[in-house]
Write an enzyme that holds these catalytic residues in place. Sequence first.
Site, PDB file in Angstrom:
ATOM      1  N   VAL A   1      17.653  -0.188  -3.476  1.00  0.00           N
ATOM      2  CA  VAL A   1      17.119  -0.990  -4.587  1.00  0.00           C
ATOM      3  C   VAL A   1      15.855  -0.349  -5.155  1.00  0.00           C
ATOM      4  CG1 VAL A   1      16.162  -3.231  -5.232  1.00  0.00           C
ATOM      5  CG2 VAL A   1      18.088  -3.101  -3.646  1.00  0.00           C
TER       6      VAL A   1
ATOM      7  N   GLU B   1      13.079  -1.705  -7.259  1.00  0.00           N
ATOM      8  CA  GLU B   1      12.641  -3.013  -7.762  1.00  0.00           C
ATOM      9  C   GLU B   1      11.957  -2.923  -9.117  1.00  0.00           C
ATOM     10  OE1 GLU B   1      12.206  -6.125  -4.217  1.00  0.00           O
ATOM     11  OE2 GLU B   1      10.496  -4.742  -4.318  1.00  0.00           O
TER      12      GLU B   1
ATOM     13  N   ARG C   1      11.912   5.568  -5.014  1.00  0.00           N
ATOM     14  CA  ARG C   1      13.156   5.212  -5.713  1.00  0.00           C
ATOM     15  C   ARG C   1      12.906   4.977  -7.197  1.00  0.00           C
ATOM     16  NH1 ARG C   1      13.124   2.027  -0.941  1.00  0.00           N
ATOM     17  NH2 ARG C   1      12.240   0.332  -2.144  1.00  0.00           N
ATOM     18  N   ASN C   2      11.777   4.349  -7.514  1.00  0.00           N
ATOM     19  CA  ASN C   2      11.485   4.056  -8.916  1.00  0.00           C
ATOM     20  C   ASN C   2      11.175   5.325  -9.693  1.00  0.00           C
ATOM     21  OD1 ASN C   2      11.417   0.951  -8.968  1.00  0.00           O
ATOM     22  ND2 ASN C   2      10.171   1.458  -7.176  1.00  0.00           N
TER      23      ASN C   2
ATOM     24  N   THR D   1       3.565   6.404  -5.593  1.00  0.00           N
ATOM     25  CA  THR D   1       4.879   6.212  -6.200  1.00  0.00           C
ATOM     26  C   THR D   1       5.051   6.979  -7.507  1.00  0.00           C
ATOM     27  OG1 THR D   1       4.054   4.146  -7.122  1.00  0.00           O
ATOM     28  CG2 THR D   1       5.357   3.979  -5.157  1.00  0.00           C
TER      29      THR D   1
ATOM     30  N   LYS E   1       3.107  -1.319 -10.090  1.00  0.00           N
ATOM     31  CA  LYS E   1       3.126   0.142  -9.885  1.00  0.00           C
ATOM     32  C   LYS E   1       4.550   0.684  -9.931  1.00  0.00           C
ATOM     33  CE  LYS E   1       4.626   0.043  -5.451  1.00  0.00           C
ATOM     34  NZ  LYS E   1       5.746   0.789  -4.855  1.00  0.00           N
TER      35      LYS E   1
ATOM     36  N   SER F   1       2.976   3.599   1.392  1.00  0.00           N
ATOM     37  CA  SER F   1       3.621   3.556   2.711  1.00  0.00           C
ATOM     38  C   SER F   1       5.124   3.815   2.609  1.00  0.00           C
ATOM     39  CB  SER F   1       3.365   2.200   3.377  1.00  0.00           C
ATOM     40  OG  SER F   1       3.671   1.131   2.487  1.00  0.00           O
TER      41      SER F   1
ATOM     42  N   ALA G   1       8.623   4.544   4.104  1.00  0.00           N
ATOM     43  CA  ALA G   1       9.189   4.230   5.416  1.00  0.00           C
ATOM     44  C   ALA G   1       9.428   5.479   6.247  1.00  0.00           C
ATOM     45  CB  ALA G   1      10.497   3.456   5.230  1.00  0.00           C
TER      46      ALA G   1
ATOM     47  N   GLY H   1       0.827  -1.195   0.000  1.00  0.00           N
ATOM     48  CA  GLY H   1       0.000   0.000   0.000  1.00  0.00           C
ATOM     49  C   GLY H   1       0.864   1.250   0.000  1.00  0.00           C
TER      50      GLY H   1
END
Length: 385
Positions: free
Chosen positions: A304, A306, A280-281, A273, A216, A163, A165, A161
Amino acid sequence: MSKSLVDSPAQPSLETPRRILVLGSGNFGSCLADHLASASDLNLDVYLWSRDAETVRMMNEERRNPKYLTDHVFPEGITAIGPDLPDTQTLHTMDMLLFAIPTPGLRQFLTDLNHRLDHSRLPLFAFVNKGIEAGTKALTLEIIADTCGKDAAKISAFISGPSFAKEIIKRQPTTVSVASLSEHHALRVAELFHQPWFRCYPGTDPIGVELAGALKNVYAIASGVADGLGYQNNTRAGLVTRALAEMTRIGQAYGASPLTFLTLAGVGDLFLTCSSSNSRNYTVGYRLGQGESLDKIIDTLGSVAEGVSTTKGLYEMLQQMKVYAPIAEAMYSLLYEGKSARESADYLMNLPPSKREIDLPTGGPASQAAHLLGKLGMDGSKPCV
């Protein structure tokens, strides 16, 4: 999936696990260890495994992670262990294993861990990684079945979901989906994580939740590319909407419920995202749009993303399922075939007009989900609806 596909106990007990081992000390693993250790009403013993000896030392002596969330002071309730894998005796004392291992390394990690598990008394399994394994096109559910057995896969829960960190660790209101083939186990994990700042919504479509969480990341790269090229609000809104359509189309063809893509694990995580530089993506895509090479971005990212490896696994899956997903295919060409960001954007905008805006295929008995459920010894003839 509207109901559990795994039989629950006649009178399910939602007793709270007391000893929890978080495997992986990256952003999300560290964050969730902090979340659980800070739940004073639960009085949990939380252990955090790291493959990095310095992280273990600093976490135990200084209550800090030297690589992730470096400004945060972690509570005394976390005991760091490692860098060696936990031994059999340690694992046998745990009530729950929370896996925060990136998807590309998960198969080998579970293979190494499996022979140390007591399969007659498996602890709760929960996973927070998001991705499709390149080469095998496997979701985490299938990787678990291949390495730890079908019984472990059937009771595993998946947390996904919107979220970040760094926001969870500040106790900012956060909501997530928790899904398992076993309703009983989804409820147990949701109850464990649920706090006034962290709401959990249980469900029984882990395949849809996994796909949404993996896909996503690919579309977050696309959103970053658009922003990096200088495109603005119209472009992002259109891109996110068409990304959701593609995700839903892929999910339905796979055999997941299309409704799952309207949940926190679906549109919620997609929106987050695709619209934040904290992703990160998204950052990978933005820097590609600015003209940087992928190799340089990966070398300097510091964590990372992903979506890069997931794009390859997704492309292989699309070829097999014959699903139309032009944004995902454009990202594959950008990441792996040498296309430029500008060429990728021009390709998408110069596609022929669509015949209809929404077009969902039917998964049916031959779907990937049916095959996976059959592999688990379950009834794979019924689509996840």
